[in-house]
Design an enzyme around this catalytic site. Sequence first.
Site, PDB file in Angstrom:
ATOM      1  N   ASN A 106       0.859  -1.180   0.000  1.00  0.00           N
ATOM      2  CA  ASN A 106       0.000   0.000   0.000  1.00  0.00           C
ATOM      3  C   ASN A 106       0.899   1.236   0.000  1.00  0.00           C
ATOM      4  OD1 ASN A 106       0.675   0.669   2.731  1.00  0.00           O
ATOM      5  ND2 ASN A 106      -0.947  -0.686   3.480  1.00  0.00           N
ATOM      6  N   GLU A 110       3.144   1.654   3.079  1.00  0.00           N
ATOM      7  CA  GLU A 110       4.242   0.685   3.113  1.00  0.00           C
ATOM      8  C   GLU A 110       5.329   1.058   2.105  1.00  0.00           C
ATOM      9  OE1 GLU A 110       1.466  -3.156   4.396  1.00  0.00           O
ATOM     10  OE2 GLU A 110       1.866  -2.714   2.276  1.00  0.00           O
ATOM     11  N   ASP A 163      -5.438  -8.521   1.354  1.00  0.00           N
ATOM     12  CA  ASP A 163      -5.380  -9.972   1.187  1.00  0.00           C
ATOM     13  C   ASP A 163      -6.236 -10.417   0.000  1.00  0.00           C
ATOM     14  OD1 ASP A 163      -3.807 -10.085   3.501  1.00  0.00           O
ATOM     15  OD2 ASP A 163      -5.545 -10.340   4.803  1.00  0.00           O
TER      16      ASP A 163
END
Length: 335
Positions: free
Chosen positions: A208, A211, A279
Amino acid sequence: MGRDTADLVKRLAGRRILVIGDMVADIYIDGRISRISREAPVLVLEQAGEKIVAGGAANVAHNAQTLGGSVYAVGLLGEDAAAQGLADILAEKGVQTAGLFRDAARPTISKTRIIAGGRATVSQQIVRLDKESHAPLRRETEGEMLRYLDEILPQMEGIVLSDYGAGTITEAVKDKLIGYAREHGLPSIVDSRYDIRRFRDIGYVKQNDAELSAAVGRELPDEATLMAAGRELLAELSADGVLVTRGEHGMMLFSRDGTVTDIPVSDRSEVYDVSGAGDTCVATVILALAAGIEAPEAARLSNVASGIAVRKLGTATVSAAELSRALDAQGDVAD
């Protein structure tokens, strides 16, 4: 050029996917407000329910299975109720769980949320308790895992490494999987929350925007700085692609050939919960790549699937039928 969306989703079915990483039990304890404690100025709750939901790598496996894949989960569990709950959830959906190794000396990674509410009040989370071991994986356990990987890798069509920083993916495990994927032309993807730089030579990287910012060590206040960071990480890891999720701004895929694909949000209806959407994204991408779908289209599919996930509460899964309906609602996915 458009594709028939039903055919597109059908191509995901039955793809044999290895999902390895930190298996997490998301535990929700529902409490009804009874009174204020006499011991301290805190609520007294009467427990009304408890449920375990697959989180971390287990949620990737769960999503890949509900999207139609044939999933082999590999990770580490303790000998506790959380472990049994996770194993039962995955096995019930058809995930292969022989690779979930048990270690009585360490707890199953768990995140326990206490939810308080009442007849006249809105239920809300009041505290979260996390449990995990920070000890390195035992050599014996790592050996068992490596032997199991030797056994199943020849059957796999795609590999997911889901790294939440709990140490399941050791250096030996990482090197084996990345090396095998490169040698045999298998699609692979890593989602690493804290240390993405470990995964040089991986196929695809999912991060993301926060991150990515941490990975390159600087703020990314605008699209220009984000573009530079995405290209930097792609080059440093020698990856085939870097997929950056950007919340309400959609996704951006940086490819080895220099192209950048900007993918806007597929559905701007109300977002209920972003838990686990990453996920869902990873699960969709690996299934699509395993089916021979090109990376930009795989990313677009994952964008649609993630859009379904964020409109559900908690770490949710997305089914193949839901994905088909969402694709039909917005027209064919274009190349």
